[in-house]
Design a protein around this motif. Structure first.
Motif, PDB file in Angstrom:
ATOM      1  N   ILE A  80       0.842  -1.205   0.000  1.00 45.15           N
ATOM      2  CA  ILE A  80       0.000   0.000   0.000  1.00 45.15           C
ATOM      3  C   ILE A  80       0.872   1.247   0.000  1.00 45.15           C
ATOM      4  O   ILE A  80       0.623   2.212  -0.733  1.00 45.15           O
ATOM      5  N   THR A  81       1.927   1.239   0.826  1.00 40.99           N
ATOM      6  CA  THR A  81       2.823   2.394   0.902  1.00 40.99           C
ATOM      7  C   THR A  81       3.551   2.609  -0.413  1.00 40.99           C
ATOM      8  O   THR A  81       3.732   3.753  -0.860  1.00 40.99           O
ATOM      9  N   GLU A  82       3.963   1.531  -1.046  1.00 44.50           N
ATOM     10  CA  GLU A  82       4.661   1.643  -2.325  1.00 44.50           C
ATOM     11  C   GLU A  82       3.739   2.237  -3.387  1.00 44.50           C
ATOM     12  O   GLU A  82       4.172   3.073  -4.208  1.00 44.50           O
ATOM     13  N   TYR A  83       2.471   1.838  -3.377  1.00 41.64           N
ATOM     14  CA  TYR A  83       1.523   2.412  -4.333  1.00 41.64           C
ATOM     15  C   TYR A  83       1.275   3.887  -4.021  1.00 41.64           C
ATOM     16  O   TYR A  83       1.170   4.719  -4.929  1.00 41.64           O
ATOM     17  N   GLY A 123       1.703   9.376  -5.284  1.00 42.11           N
ATOM     18  CA  GLY A 123       1.850  10.582  -4.469  1.00 42.11           C
ATOM     19  C   GLY A 123       0.624  10.904  -3.648  1.00 42.11           C
ATOM     20  O   GLY A 123       0.235  12.070  -3.527  1.00 42.11           O
ATOM     21  N   GLU A 124       0.017   9.881  -3.054  1.00 43.61           N
ATOM     22  CA  GLU A 124      -1.238  10.061  -2.324  1.00 43.61           C
ATOM     23  C   GLU A 124      -1.056   9.649  -0.862  1.00 43.61           C
ATOM     24  O   GLU A 124      -1.134   8.480  -0.510  1.00 43.61           O
ATOM     25  N   LEU A 127      10.124  10.091   3.044  1.00 47.17           N
ATOM     26  CA  LEU A 127      10.009  10.946   4.232  1.00 47.17           C
ATOM     27  C   LEU A 127       8.961  12.036   4.015  1.00 47.17           C
ATOM     28  O   LEU A 127       8.184  12.353   4.915  1.00 47.17           O
ATOM     29  N   LYS A 128       8.915  12.594   2.821  1.00 47.11           N
ATOM     30  CA  LYS A 128       7.927  13.625   2.514  1.00 47.11           C
ATOM     31  C   LYS A 128       6.517  13.047   2.558  1.00 47.11           C
ATOM     32  O   LYS A 128       5.587  13.667   3.095  1.00 47.11           O
ATOM     33  N   LEU A 129       6.336  11.842   2.010  1.00 42.79           N
ATOM     34  CA  LEU A 129       5.018  11.199   2.014  1.00 42.79           C
ATOM     35  C   LEU A 129       4.558  10.904   3.435  1.00 42.79           C
ATOM     36  O   LEU A 129       3.403  11.161   3.794  1.00 42.79           O
ATOM     37  N   LEU A 130       5.451  10.367   4.260  1.00 41.36           N
ATOM     38  CA  LEU A 130       5.099  10.058   5.645  1.00 41.36           C
ATOM     39  C   LEU A 130       4.775  11.327   6.427  1.00 41.36           C
ATOM     40  O   LEU A 130       3.870  11.336   7.276  1.00 41.36           O
TER      41      LEU A 130
END
Length: 315
Positions: free
Chosen positions: A201-204, A209-210, A276-279
């Protein structure tokens, strides 16, 4: 008679008009949605996949599918709040109140029993073949060819159905959140398969970029360091993902008092800064903050300080 040819019936002559049946104004009245158990149902009885599902990889889409019904799924049925399911239509007696409930029941009706309250109809998933057809219509890899009227009308039908049943249309992020919530509630320790699903899920989410796809993250729970899930707002970026930055300093400073994102994410983090930006956008903490507030008690403070120092500086 050639001199008096027959006159064709007027289009306004009601006696000659053929009456055609009219279609319902609302799609919700049409039992045309084939459910997973092979029943034709109306719109209010089904769950529609959001348009964004069409571009989700098939393997992940299959994993998320049961969680379109909610965060707790038993035998393909939703059992949490929203679309409650009955258990035979009986009402539970709470401890210590059984006798009183029976007394009240015996007073209401000759048979000594009371009809159970009406149950809300449970939502159902669409049939896999129908879902596949919808995904095929909406996939970005399937461009609409010019003159393909059937495809155009089919897309318009699905769009109209979603517009009429917005509350029954489930987005990818909602299904992902339901899955992660279920894992967090039912597993004190994630299995290797569950860890792989969370990373998938995280990779997707990284791909599209969601950040809304990530409601929980994996941590390694001390002292056993077994993987488990917590909400993003409760987790911190630590040494595993940011050893040379603030994450490493924060983990050293905290001395184990905070919960840090697992090193399992390094396996999908080819671009560490992007992860890091996504998290961060998903709500994971990246440091500590403190707010200092000063309060001046005018009654007790030196009035000359207030008059001579504070007031002249005000605009």
């Amino acid at each position: 008679d050639r001199r008096n040819p027959p006159v064709p019936p007027s289009s306004t002559d009601n006696t000659q008009r053929v009456t055609l049946g009219t279609l319902p104004e609302s799609i919700g009245a049409w039992p045309v949605f084939l459910t997973a158990d092979g029943v034709l149902s109306t719109l209010k009885q089904v769950v529609l996949p959001g348009e964004s599902f069409a571009d989700v990889p098939q393997k992940l889409r299959t994993t998320l599918r049961p969680y379109m019904l909610g965060s707790k799924v038993e035998d393909g049925r939703r059992t949490d709040d929203g679309w409650p399911l009955g258990r035979g239509g009986t009402k539970r007696n709470f401890p210590g109140k059984g006798k009183q409930s029976n007394k009240q029941t015996n007073k209401r009706g000759r048979g000594g029993s009371r009809s159970p309250p009406p149950q809300q109809a449970q939502k159902k998933l669409l049939h896999p073949l129908l879902e596949t057809a919808i995904f095929g219509l909406e996939s970005s890899s399937t461009p609409l060819s010019v003159g393909d009227h059937l495809t155009t009308h089919a897309r318009h039908f699905i769009d109209r159905a979603r517009a009429e049943a917005a509350s029954a249309t489930i987005s990818v992020s909602s299904a992902a959140s339901n899955l992660l919530s279920a894992y967090a509630k039912t597993s004190t320790e994630l299995s290797p398969e569950q860890v792989a699903t969370v990373l998938e899920i995280t990779e997707y989410a990284l791909l599209v970029g969601e950040a809304s796809l990530i409601s929980h993250v994996i941590i390694e729970h001390p002292p056993t360091n077994k993987p488990c899930l917590i909400r993003t707002q409760e987790a911190y970026i630590g040494r595993a993902l940011d050893e040379a930055g603030r994450g490493g300093d924060l983990e050293t400073f905290s001395k184990g008092s905070l919960r840090f994102v697992s090193s399992a994410y390094t396996s999908i983090a080819a671009d560490r800064q992007k992860l890091l930006k996504l998290l961060d956008e998903a709500g994971v903490q990246s440091g500590l903050s403190a707010e200092v507030t000063a309060v001046v008690d005018v009654e007790k403070a030196d009035r000359r300080l207030f008059t001579n120092e504070i007031l002249p500086k005000l605009p």
